[in-house]
Design a protein around this motif. Structure first.
Motif, short mmCIF file in Angstrom:
data_model
loop_
_atom_site.label_atom_id
_atom_site.label_comp_id
_atom_site.label_asym_id
_atom_site.label_seq_id
_atom_site.Cartn_x
_atom_site.Cartn_y
_atom_site.Cartn_z
N HIS A 60 55.33 61.83 86.80
CA HIS A 60 55.91 61.00 85.72
C HIS A 60 56.67 59.41 86.17
O HIS A 60 57.07 59.60 86.80
CB HIS A 60 57.16 62.15 84.58
N SER A 61 56.93 59.05 85.02
CA SER A 61 57.17 57.57 84.93
C SER A 61 58.82 58.49 84.05
O SER A 61 58.34 58.94 83.66
CB SER A 61 56.96 56.64 84.58
N THR A 62 60.03 57.79 84.55
CA THR A 62 61.04 58.34 83.82
C THR A 62 61.99 57.91 83.44
O THR A 62 61.32 56.40 83.13
CB THR A 62 61.87 58.98 84.43
N GLY A 63 62.15 57.78 82.02
CA GLY A 63 63.49 56.71 81.57
C GLY A 63 62.71 56.12 80.21
O GLY A 63 62.87 54.70 79.51
N LEU A 64 61.16 56.48 79.95
CA LEU A 64 60.00 55.71 79.00
C LEU A 64 60.39 56.72 77.82
O LEU A 64 59.95 57.68 77.54
CB LEU A 64 59.17 55.92 78.96
N LEU A 65 59.52 56.24 76.79
CA LEU A 65 59.66 56.11 75.02
C LEU A 65 58.69 57.36 75.24
O LEU A 65 57.40 56.64 75.42
CB LEU A 65 59.34 55.20 74.55
N GLY A 109 53.32 50.10 76.89
CA GLY A 109 53.82 49.71 78.52
C GLY A 109 53.22 50.69 79.66
O GLY A 109 52.06 51.15 80.13
N LEU A 110 54.68 50.95 80.92
CA LEU A 110 54.36 51.96 81.45
C LEU A 110 53.14 53.59 81.35
O LEU A 110 53.54 53.68 79.85
CB LEU A 110 54.92 52.39 82.56
N ALA A 111 52.78 53.68 81.75
CA ALA A 111 52.30 55.30 81.89
C ALA A 111 52.28 55.85 83.60
O ALA A 111 52.97 55.33 83.92
CB ALA A 111 50.35 54.82 81.82
N ASP A 112 51.95 57.51 83.05
CA ASP A 112 52.76 58.08 83.49
C ASP A 112 51.82 57.91 84.73
O ASP A 112 50.37 58.30 84.97
CB ASP A 112 52.62 59.77 83.64
N PHE A 133 81.44 66.67 64.83
CA PHE A 133 79.86 67.60 64.32
C PHE A 133 79.13 68.03 66.20
O PHE A 133 79.54 66.97 66.60
CB PHE A 133 78.85 67.04 63.56
N LEU A 134 78.88 68.86 66.20
CA LEU A 134 78.36 68.71 67.94
C LEU A 134 76.67 69.18 66.85
O LEU A 134 76.30 70.25 66.31
CB LEU A 134 79.07 70.23 68.61
N PHE A 135 76.20 69.32 67.98
CA PHE A 135 74.68 69.60 68.57
C PHE A 135 74.09 70.41 69.45
O PHE A 135 74.16 70.61 70.59
CB PHE A 135 73.54 68.25 68.42
N PHE A 136 73.73 71.72 69.45
CA PHE A 136 73.15 72.71 70.15
C PHE A 136 71.19 72.93 69.98
O PHE A 136 71.19 72.82 68.59
CB PHE A 136 73.59 74.00 69.12
N THR A 137 70.64 72.57 71.16
CA THR A 137 69.40 73.21 71.12
C THR A 137 69.34 74.03 72.49
O THR A 137 70.01 73.76 73.43
CB THR A 137 68.56 71.53 71.86
N SER A 138 68.65 75.40 71.87
CA SER A 138 68.32 75.87 72.93
C SER A 138 67.12 76.34 74.20
O SER A 138 66.79 76.50 74.90
CB SER A 138 67.51 77.22 72.22
N HIS A 139 66.85 74.91 74.15
CA HIS A 139 66.28 75.07 75.28
C HIS A 139 66.27 72.83 75.09
O HIS A 139 66.49 71.68 73.91
CB HIS A 139 64.13 74.75 75.02
N THR A 140 66.05 72.24 76.44
CA THR A 140 66.37 71.02 76.63
C THR A 140 65.17 70.18 76.12
O THR A 140 63.90 70.29 75.64
CB THR A 140 65.76 70.46 78.33
N PRO A 141 65.87 68.71 75.87
CA PRO A 141 64.82 68.51 74.30
C PRO A 141 63.55 67.44 74.92
O PRO A 141 63.59 67.27 75.99
CB PRO A 141 65.82 67.09 74.71
N CYS A 142 62.21 67.55 73.81
CA CYS A 142 61.02 67.14 74.63
C CYS A 142 61.07 65.34 74.90
O CYS A 142 62.06 65.31 74.51
CB CYS A 142 60.16 67.41 74.08
N GLY A 143 60.32 65.16 75.92
CA GLY A 143 60.54 63.55 76.65
C GLY A 143 61.08 63.93 77.82
O GLY A 143 60.72 64.97 79.14
N ASP A 144 61.74 62.87 78.14
CA ASP A 144 62.59 62.45 78.47
C ASP A 144 63.36 62.98 79.88
O ASP A 144 63.77 63.23 81.15
CB ASP A 144 62.98 61.02 79.14
#
Length: 486
Positions: A273-278, A261-264, A138-149
Motif C-alpha cells: 500500500h501507499s499511505t496517507g491517501l484518500l 492520484g497515487l495508486a497502491d 462527545f466521544l466516538f467509539f468504534t469496535s474496529h480500526t476505521p477502514c482506509g488509511d
C-alpha cells in the motif's frame, strides 16, 4: 421514558478510560432486541457509537450516555445511488452512528429553541446561535480500526502473516491495477500447482475482508510459490536450512485509492500500500463514491461532526474530544497519521472552525460480534462465516419506540433533512409523540432542496473549501443531481 445507560466517574479522574467507554457501548448494544443482530458464531459486524459526556458542575462526577449507536459494513455502488434521498449510500457503522447523533442533536436544538431544558445546547454569544453547555463533550467509539488509511498497520510477531506473498501488479492509470488482475488470472503458468484463482474467486475472498475494512491476507499468488493459503510464509527460499525469518507485512485495507492520484504499488509485504491517501470504500462488484471511514473521521476533525445543516444555528463546530477503538489490530502511530497528521496543515479557517484532533485511545475489550470472536465461536454445521446482512441504528430519540433496521433502503438522509425543515408530523415513519412539532421555525422559503440548505451554510462551506484545497484536493465532489431532493 427513553431508557439510557449511564456511567459515573469522579471528575478528578478526568482521563477517559477506554475500557469503560467500550463496555458502555457493548452493554448498550446487548440491551437491544435480538432482531437485526448477527447470528452468533456465524455472522459478524462492526459497531460504532457516540457517547455524550457531561461533567457535573456541582459534584465530582462525569455522566456518560450512549446517544447514538450503529452497526454495519456495507456500501452501495455508484449506480445504485438515488436522487430522491431515500437510499443510504454508506452503511458502515461509523457513518450510521454519526448520522444518528446528528438526528439526536437536531432534537436537542429544537428543545433549546423552544425554551425547553436541553442537556446539550444553550444560547451562544452571537444572537440566533447556540453552543454546547459547559462541561458537555462527545466521544466516538468504534469496535474496529476505521477502514482506509488507519487500517494499513504493520503486523506484529504475534499476528498471523499473510500468505502467500503478493505478486507485484503495476496499476493502470486511474484503475489501481484492476485491469491487470483479470489478465494475470487468465495467463497460463509455467509451474505446477500454481494456477491463480479465477478473478471471481479473488473478488469473493477479498470482499469478505473488505467489508471489515482491511485485508488480512493477499489473494494473488506468487507464481514461484506453492504454499497452501493457510500456511505461513517464513522465508523466501524453502531450501535454506535452519529457522526462517518471517517476511514483514502489513494489514491490508479493501478501500481503493481515489482516481487521479497515487495508486497502491501492490508490492509484496510492506510495499503493498501507499499511505496517507484518500480512499473509497469497496462495493459489491462496482466502485462506490463513499470515502473511507479514516478519511471521514479526519474530515470531522476540521469541519466538525454536526454537518452543514446544524452549522446554520451553531456558533462553533462540534468536535469529538476522544476516539476510542476496540480490541483489534491497531497502531497509535498509524491512527495519528490517518486522523490527525493529514489535516494538521490546514489554516485560515472561518470563525467557529479549527483543526481539533481528538485524543486517540484503544480498549482491551473486543466486540463479541467481531469477525475474530465469530470465528472462535463458529461450530460445524453453522455454514459459512459472513458479515451480517442487516445493520442497526439507535439514537436517543428512538429508545422509547424501538430501533430502525438498516439494510439497503434506509431513509435516514431524507429523514434528517425533513426534520430540519418541516417537522416530523410530515414524516410517515415517525408519527410518534416523542418527535412531534419538530423544528418548524427552521423553514426558509428561499431554500428548497437538500443542496440549497447545505450550500447556504456559508461558514461550513468555506471551511470545507479550505480543507479540500490544503489537505484533500482529490476528495470527490458530490453529484449535485443526487442532492436535489426536497
Amino acid at each position: 421514558m427513553p431508557v439510557s445507560l449511564h456511567s459515573h466517574v469522579p471528575a478528578r479522574f478526568n482521563m477517559v478510560n477506554a475500557d469503560e467507554i467500550a463496555r458502555l457501548c457493548y452493554d448498550r448494544f446487548n440491551k437491544l432486541p435480538r432482531r437485526g443482530k448477527p447470528e452468533p458464531g456465524r455472522e459478524w459486524t462492526l459497531l460504532a457509537a457516540v457517547v455524550k459526556s457531561i461533567r457535573c458542575a456541582d459534584s465530582d462526577t462525569v455522566e456518560k450516555e450512549v446517544v447514538s449507536l450503529g452497526t454495519g459494513t456495507k456500501c452501495i455502488g455508484s449506480t445504485a445511488m438515488s436522487p430522491n434521498g431515500d437510499m443510504l449510500n454508506d452503511s458502515h457503522a461509523e457513518v450510521i452512528a454519526k448520522r444518528g447523533c446528528v438526528r439526536y442533536l437536531i432534537q436537542e436544538l429544537h428543545t433549546a429553541v423552544s425554551g425547553g431544558d436541553s442537556s446539550v445546547f444553550c444560547p451562544a454569544d452571537q444572537r440566533g446561535k447556540w453552543k454546547l453547555r459547559p462541561g458537555v463533550s462527545f466521544l466516538f467509539f468504534t469496535s474496529h480500526t476505521p477502514c482506509g488509511d488507519a487500517s494499513i498497520i504493520p503486523m506484529t510477531d504475534s499476528q498471523s502473516q499473510p500468505c502467500p506473498p503478493v505478486t507485484s501488479v503495476k496499476a493502470h492509470k486511474g484503475t489501481n491495477g484492476g485491469g491487470n488482475l483479470k489478465r494475470k488470472a487468465e495467463e497460463p503458468s509455467d509451474g505446477k500447482n500454481t494456477k491463480l484463482p479465477r478473478l471471481e474467486e479473488q473478488e469473493t475472498a477479498e470482499t469478505q475482508l473488505e467489508d471489515r475494512g482491511e485485508l488480512k491476507q493477499s489473494f494473488l499468488s506468487d507464481s514461484s510459490k506453492t504454499e497452501a493459503p493457510s500456511q505461513s510464509v517464513e522465508t523466501a527460499s524453502s531450501d535454506s536450512p535452519g529457522p526462517h525469518p518471517q517476511i514483514p507485512d502489513i494489514h491490508r485495507t479493501g478501500a481503493k485509492c481515489v482516481p487521479g492520484g497515487l495508486a497502491d504499488p501492490l508490492h509484496p509485504g510492506v510495499g503493498y500500500h501507499s499511505t496517507g491517501l484518500l480512499r473509497v470504500k469497496p462495493g459489491r462488484g462496482e466502485p462506490t463514491l463513499s470515502l473511507s471511514c479514516s478519511d471521514k473521521l479526519a474530515r470531522w476533525g476540521v469541519l466538525g461532526f454536526q454537518g452543514a445543516l446544524l452549522s446554520h444555528y451553531l456558533q462553533e463546530a462540534l468536535y469529538f474530544s476522544t476516539v476510542v477503538v476496540g480490541k483489534c489490530p491497531y497502531s497509535q502511530e498509524v491512527m495519528h497519521r490517518a486522523l490527525v497528521t493529514r489535516c494538521s496543515c490546514v489554516s485560515d479557517l472561518p470563525a467557529g472552525f479549527s483543526v481539533c484532533p481528538p485524543v486517540l485511545l484503544q480498549s482491551s475489550l473486543e466486540f463479541p460480534f467481531s469477525q475474530g470472536q465469530t470465528e472462535l465461536r463458529h461450530q460445524a454445521g453453522q455454514g459459512r462465516i459472513s458479515p451480517c446482512g442487516a445493520g442497526r441504528i439507535l439514537t436517543h430519540i428512538f429508545l422509547a419506540v424501538g430501533t430502525a433496521q438498516i439494510t439497503w433502503n434506509p431513509i435516514l438522509s431524507i429523514l434528517i433533512l425533513a426534520t430540519f425543515i418541516c417537522g416530523p408530523n410530515q414524516i410517515q415513519c415517525e408519527q410518534t409523540s416523542t418527535t412531534r412539532a419538530f423544528l418548524y421555525l427552521f423553514r426558509r422559503t428561499e431554500l428548497q432542496t437538500y443542496w440549497d440548505y447545505k450550500q447556504a451554510s456559508q461558514s461550513y462551506q468555506q471551511a470545507w473549501q479550505q480543507l479540500r484545497s490544503q489537505a484533500f484536493p482529490l476528495w470527490p465532489r458530490s453529484d449535485r443531481d443526487l442532492l436535489l431532493f426536497r
